[in-house]
Design an enzyme around this catalytic site. Structure first.
Site, PDB file in Angstrom:
ATOM      1  N   CYS A  27      23.642  -3.562  55.101  1.00  0.00           N
ATOM      2  CA  CYS A  27      22.800  -4.757  55.486  1.00  0.00           C
ATOM      3  C   CYS A  27      23.445  -4.430  56.938  1.00  0.00           C
ATOM      4  CB  CYS A  27      23.660  -5.732  54.984  1.00  0.00           C
ATOM      5  SG  CYS A  27      25.268  -5.690  54.114  1.00  0.00           S
ATOM      6  N   HIS A  81      28.506  -9.534  53.791  1.00  0.00           N
ATOM      7  CA  HIS A  81      27.058  -9.187  53.637  1.00  0.00           C
ATOM      8  C   HIS A  81      27.102  -9.562  55.067  1.00  0.00           C
ATOM      9  CE1 HIS A  81      23.086 -10.110  52.371  1.00  0.00           C
ATOM     10  NE2 HIS A  81      22.344 -10.734  52.756  1.00  0.00           N
ATOM     11  N   ASP A  97      16.828 -12.428  56.114  1.00  0.00           N
ATOM     12  CA  ASP A  97      18.279 -11.589  55.165  1.00  0.00           C
ATOM     13  C   ASP A  97      16.697 -10.545  54.257  1.00  0.00           C
ATOM     14  OD1 ASP A  97      19.494 -10.765  54.034  1.00  0.00           O
ATOM     15  OD2 ASP A  97      20.775 -12.365  53.153  1.00  0.00           O
TER      16      ASP A  97
END
Length: 217
Positions: A27, A81, A97
């Site tokens: 990510c 994250h 996201d």
């Protein structure tokens, strides 16, 4: 080839998810690539964009509405994250996201409410903290040699992106841990750290809040 990335009447950048670079479990690199995309296509908007790391001292942060989550609410506990934000004005902010089951993008308030819920919903060990890094800073300072995704024998836990390692030309080729660190006052050159309440207060303001805001001389 022409890009289909657009802005709408609210001056939001609107990426199609299919056009974004994405590799599962990377990510931090997916968001770096989004920042790069803005820099190339909408450089005037780069100063209004942010990379946001979510973690805590124990590196156990519960997030809902995640593709990797389980159950009806899609709950997962990550060590960290990262997501992308575009904040063109104080009361308008979109979250991008690539791992959420929510729409892409999602308005800030909806994303925070459904993804993080409230600190009352989790134990103190699971409180979420947020390092918010201006996109330009992130582009210039992030580096990862992907060592965190290797097993002791050198094999990959998850297949890495096919493009070269990010920041390999920097003096420190792996600063990922500096971005994940949520200790107050640590790495002040890498954005600002908020708890959940102050993160919301910083990026979600209603029109009433804006009208009542006073500045000090």
């Amino acid at each position: 080839m022409t890009s289909t990335t657009t802005t709408n009447n609210d001056n939001f950048i609107l990426f199609k998810q299919s056009e974004c670079s994405y590799v599962s479990c990377y990510c931090e690199e997916n968001v770096w690539k989004l920042c790069e995309q803005v820099e190339k296509q909408y450089p005037n908007e780069l100063s209004k964009c942010y990379a946001v790391f979510v973690s805590n001292e124990r590196r156990t942060v519960p997030l809902w509405r995640q593709k990797a989550g389980r159950g009806e609410d899609k709950l997962v506990v990550w060590d960290y994250h990262v997501f992308f934000m575009h904040n063109p004005s104080p009361n308008r902010c979109l979250v991008f996201d690539l791992d959420t089951t929510l729409p892409f993008p999602t308005y800030f308030h909806k994303y925070v409410t459904e993804t993080f819920r409230s600190d009352y919903a989790v134990s103190e060990d699971h409180y979420r903290f947020f390092r918010v890094i201006p996109a330009e800073v992130y582009l210039n300072t992030f580096s990862s040699d992907r060592r965190h995704m290797r097993r002791p024998d050198g094999s990959w836990i998850k297949t890495p992106p096919s493009y070269p390692e990010i920041g390999s030309n920097l003096s420190n080729p792996h600063r990922l841990d500096d971005f994940i660190c949520m200790k107050s006052g640590k790495n002040p050159d890498l954005g600002k750290v908020y708890d959940l309440l102050h993160f919301v207060q910083a990026f979600y303001r209603t029109k009433i809040d804006n009208n009542n805001t006073k500045t000090q001389n």
